[in-house]
Write a protein that holds these residues in place. Structure first.
Motif, PDB file in Angstrom:
ATOM      1  N   UNK A  19       2.050  -1.907  -8.476  1.00 28.29           N
ATOM      2  CA  UNK A  19       1.647  -1.997  -7.067  1.00 28.29           C
ATOM      3  C   UNK A  19       0.196  -2.457  -6.955  1.00 28.29           C
ATOM      4  N   UNK A  20      -0.645  -2.056  -7.913  1.00 31.83           N
ATOM      5  CA  UNK A  20      -2.038  -2.518  -7.914  1.00 31.83           C
ATOM      6  C   UNK A  20      -2.101  -4.029  -8.134  1.00 31.83           C
ATOM      7  N   UNK A  80       0.841  -1.200   0.000  1.00 32.18           N
ATOM      8  CA  UNK A  80       0.000   0.000   0.000  1.00 32.18           C
ATOM      9  C   UNK A  80       0.874   1.247   0.000  1.00 32.18           C
ATOM     10  N   UNK A  81       1.989   1.215   0.725  1.00 33.27           N
ATOM     11  CA  UNK A  81       2.909   2.351   0.738  1.00 33.27           C
ATOM     12  C   UNK A  81       3.486   2.582  -0.655  1.00 33.27           C
ATOM     13  N   UNK A  82       3.853   1.500  -1.351  1.00 28.54           N
ATOM     14  CA  UNK A  82       4.362   1.625  -2.720  1.00 28.54           C
ATOM     15  C   UNK A  82       3.301   2.201  -3.641  1.00 28.54           C
ATOM     16  N   UNK A  83       2.052   1.751  -3.471  1.00 27.68           N
ATOM     17  CA  UNK A  83       0.950   2.240  -4.306  1.00 27.68           C
ATOM     18  C   UNK A  83       0.756   3.743  -4.122  1.00 27.68           C
ATOM     19  N   UNK A 136       4.435   8.031 -10.892  1.00 23.94           N
ATOM     20  CA  UNK A 136       5.059   6.861 -11.508  1.00 23.94           C
ATOM     21  C   UNK A 136       3.935   5.873 -11.815  1.00 23.94           C
ATOM     22  N   UNK A 137       3.294   6.059 -12.956  1.00 23.70           N
ATOM     23  CA  UNK A 137       2.077   5.313 -13.258  1.00 23.70           C
ATOM     24  C   UNK A 137       2.354   3.842 -13.551  1.00 23.70           C
TER      25      UNK A 137
END
Length: 151
Positions: free
Chosen positions: A36-37, A18-21, A29-30
């Protein structure tokens, strides 16, 4: 302010996905955001409380990323948007057309030119549109009530 808050940083170590997302979305950074999703989905499906809502959560996360990206542009090519998200143009076209048809994104896709054009409503037009919709709902309710009273 929110991402660097001590409450968030304390929880970020417990849920690194979740932190990365969140950080990927914050940093625009799409490609990392979509990765991350993908890592988040098995966690949502495994949770007994979030599993019934996992499809909705993933759909809303897609809309959030696409909205943030499109807010920066008046028009953008499908190829450059697909490259930014790290997906193919056909997949992106399918996703965007679905969200545009549902009214979640205010944009148009020029399939021939391969361009996505955003339609931003100014505040007055958005308020006008909202008022018209609410007026239609009110008229429909009054008509239903009148039919019930006539019986």
């Amino acid at each position: 302010k929110i991402i660097d808050g001590p409450e968030i940083l304390a929880v970020a170590s417990d849920m690194p996905v979740v932190a990365r997302l969140v950080n990927a979305l914050y940093d625009c950074d799409y490609k990392g955001y979509l990765h991350a999703m993908v890592d988040l989905q098995p966690i949502l499906v495994a949770d007994r409380y979030l599993q019934p809502h996992s499809g909705y959560i993933m759909r809303e996360l897609h809309v959030l990323g696409y909205k943030q990206f499109l807010d920066s542009y008046k028009s953008v090519t499908l190829e450059s948007m697909a490259a930014a998200f790290g997906v193919g143009t056909e997949y992106l076209d399918l996703q965007l057309s679905r969200f545009i048809a549902a009214g979640r994104l205010t944009a148009k896709i020029d399939k021939f030119g391969g361009v996505v054009e955003t339609n931003r409503l100014d505040l007055k037009n958005a308020q006008y549109k909202d008022m018209i919709q609410k007026g239609d709902v009110l008229l429909n309710r009054i008509q239903k009530l009148a039919r019930v009273v006539d019986l």
